[in-house]
Write a protein that holds these residues in place. Structure first.
Motif, PDB file in Angstrom:
ATOM      1  N   LYS A  15      35.503  10.096  36.497  1.00  0.00           N
ATOM      2  CA  LYS A  15      34.613   9.869  35.423  1.00  0.00           C
ATOM      3  C   LYS A  15      33.821  11.240  35.272  1.00  0.00           C
ATOM      4  O   LYS A  15      33.550  11.480  33.995  1.00  0.00           O
ATOM      5  CB  LYS A  15      33.789   8.553  35.829  1.00  0.00           C
ATOM      6  CG  LYS A  15      32.939   8.185  34.492  1.00  0.00           C
ATOM      7  CD  LYS A  15      31.987   7.163  35.240  1.00  0.00           C
ATOM      8  CE  LYS A  15      30.975   6.774  34.156  1.00  0.00           C
ATOM      9  NZ  LYS A  15      30.161   5.344  34.395  1.00  0.00           N
ATOM     10  N   CYS A  48      34.770   7.589  40.554  1.00  0.00           N
ATOM     11  CA  CYS A  48      33.662   8.489  40.083  1.00  0.00           C
ATOM     12  C   CYS A  48      33.939   9.916  40.070  1.00  0.00           C
ATOM     13  O   CYS A  48      33.480  10.413  38.930  1.00  0.00           O
ATOM     14  CB  CYS A  48      32.629   8.520  41.555  1.00  0.00           C
ATOM     15  SG  CYS A  48      31.217   9.515  41.013  1.00  0.00           S
ATOM     16  N   ALA A  53      35.831  13.969  33.577  1.00  0.00           N
ATOM     17  CA  ALA A  53      36.778  13.617  32.703  1.00  0.00           C
ATOM     18  C   ALA A  53      36.962  14.579  31.391  1.00  0.00           C
ATOM     19  O   ALA A  53      38.171  14.751  30.988  1.00  0.00           O
ATOM     20  CB  ALA A  53      36.565  12.256  32.144  1.00  0.00           C
TER      21      ALA A  53
END
Length: 76
Positions: free
Chosen positions: A20, A17, A23
């Protein structure tokens, strides 16, 4: 240490998580603690701040008394 505390599955899910979410942007240490807290419901920031920001190093003294072990930790 943190993975053992949170559990491997929770820790890995939280890291996924975190990766992501950040990123394509910058992240700070506190951002990681926040995501780990959100995913686990545990007070990660409080635990890790005291662990990573504490000056000095711990010295652990272990004594064997009969059939017992006695541990003492001192910060130097």
């Amino acid at each position: 240490m943190l993975q053992s505390y949170l559990g491997a599955e929770c820790f890995q899910k939280a890291l996924a998580c975190y990766i992501k979410r950040f990123a394509c942007s910058n992240a700070r240490t506190e951002d990681l603690w926040q995501v780990l807290e959100e995913e686990s419901g545990e007070p990660v920031k409080m635990i890790m701040t005291s662990w990573t920001k504490q000056m000095g190093y711990p010295v652990i003294d272990v004594k064997f008394t009969g059939h017992d072990l006695q541990f003492e930790q001192v910060l130097h």
